[in-house]
Design a protein around this motif. Sequence first.
Motif, short mmCIF file in Angstrom:
data_model
loop_
_atom_site.label_atom_id
_atom_site.label_comp_id
_atom_site.label_asym_id
_atom_site.label_seq_id
_atom_site.Cartn_x
_atom_site.Cartn_y
_atom_site.Cartn_z
N VAL A 251 -0.31 0.61 5.33
CA VAL A 251 -1.02 1.89 5.33
C VAL A 251 -2.39 1.77 5.98
O VAL A 251 -2.77 2.59 6.83
CB VAL A 251 -1.17 2.44 3.89
CG1 VAL A 251 -1.99 3.72 3.88
CG2 VAL A 251 0.21 2.71 3.28
N HIS A 263 -0.38 16.27 3.50
CA HIS A 263 0.00 15.94 2.12
C HIS A 263 0.09 17.23 1.28
O HIS A 263 -0.75 17.50 0.43
CB HIS A 263 -1.05 15.00 1.52
CG HIS A 263 -0.65 14.39 0.21
ND1 HIS A 263 0.26 13.36 0.12
CD2 HIS A 263 -1.02 14.66 -1.06
CE1 HIS A 263 0.41 13.01 -1.15
NE2 HIS A 263 -0.35 13.81 -1.89
N ILE A 273 -3.88 8.44 -1.57
CA ILE A 273 -3.71 8.37 -0.12
C ILE A 273 -4.77 9.21 0.59
O ILE A 273 -5.19 8.89 1.71
CB ILE A 273 -2.29 8.85 0.31
CG1 ILE A 273 -2.05 8.63 1.80
CG2 ILE A 273 -2.06 10.30 -0.06
CD1 ILE A 273 -2.15 7.20 2.27
N GLN A 276 -7.76 7.04 0.80
CA GLN A 276 -7.54 6.05 1.85
C GLN A 276 -7.72 6.67 3.24
O GLN A 276 -8.29 6.04 4.14
CB GLN A 276 -6.14 5.45 1.69
CG GLN A 276 -5.98 4.67 0.40
CD GLN A 276 -4.55 4.26 0.13
OE1 GLN A 276 -3.61 4.86 0.64
NE2 GLN A 276 -4.37 3.24 -0.69
#
Length: 360
Positions: A251, A263, A273, A276
């Motif tokens: 990732v 998302h 995520i 991130q």
Amino acid sequence: MRVMHLELGRHLYGGAKQVEYLIKAITVQSNAVEQHLVCAEGSDIAALRLSDCEIHALPYAGEPDISILWRLAGLVRALQPDILHVHSRRGADLWGAIIARYTGIPAICTRRVDNPESAISRLKYAEYKAVISISEGVRKVVSQRCPASVFQQVIHSSVDLSEFHYAADPDWFRREFAIPEGYRVLANFAQLIERKGQHDIIAAMKQVVAKQPNTLCLLFGKGSLADDYQLHIDQAGISDNVRLCGFTEQVSRILPNIDLLVHPAHAEGLGVILLQAGACKVPVIASPSGGIPEIIKHEKTGWLTPAGDSDKLATAICSALDNDDLRHALSEALLNHVSTHFSTEAMAKGYLSLYQHIKG
């Protein structure tokens, strides 16, 4: 102060990764806390090398394995922790509640998901001194079942920015995933299950491709709906533009190379995520579900579109891809927001304060 963490997840992502972050950050911030980690034998987290934290890997066959109670009770009697910190995964929240009642050790539980619980969960939460939610979205769900006498607080999950050190490597990226020259790339990283919203992405991509045919969407993850999603992709005639890529451990290397993270989850405790993506300065389109709006603020740190509305999602994707300057500005704002409010240091500080409060 002696703290025993209980984390029974098998893989080192999601909640288990947050436990690793927390233990490491507490070690840096305080030399007055002795930490022990109880985990499942053979799990990824059991193989970690954590300085100043002793790891106790116990045999555990999953949520129906009630024999874990005897092993936990024996370990608690041997170590006599001041606090039992239960990280809710694979039955740990239930086993921790029983151990807390049986031993009298003050316990706290960190809840990471926003799915509703049955009324019987009130009995479980009643055994804890505190129940911590990773977002306001999760706290709203917890407060419906948690007794008023139990202390509640929000302590956000975090991201370790130092783990996301890769620069964009377009040659590697296009070679690794066979990306045609001149294509813009969207990506999603999540389990292939209904609440993560990949069905909405597939439906939206049919509209996106009609307007911007040089667009590719990579769906990373595995799950029960993989075959169903592939069927929808084939039926929509967009198999050249939407790919199921399976689970990836890369990732942090992939993120800097994509143009947009999508998302549109229907339910989400927080959305690590998204943290991130922020660490990698990747612009985000998400849905206002669960704790997501605490990270993605519409047209300030990204874009929000209603969960389940593929038409609005398609419009948002096309608009974002058409505006390079705005994508760059929002990704910079997201990095600033994430580094300020979702650091491992901030998370550890919150828990250290809580431990002191519970211990008295």
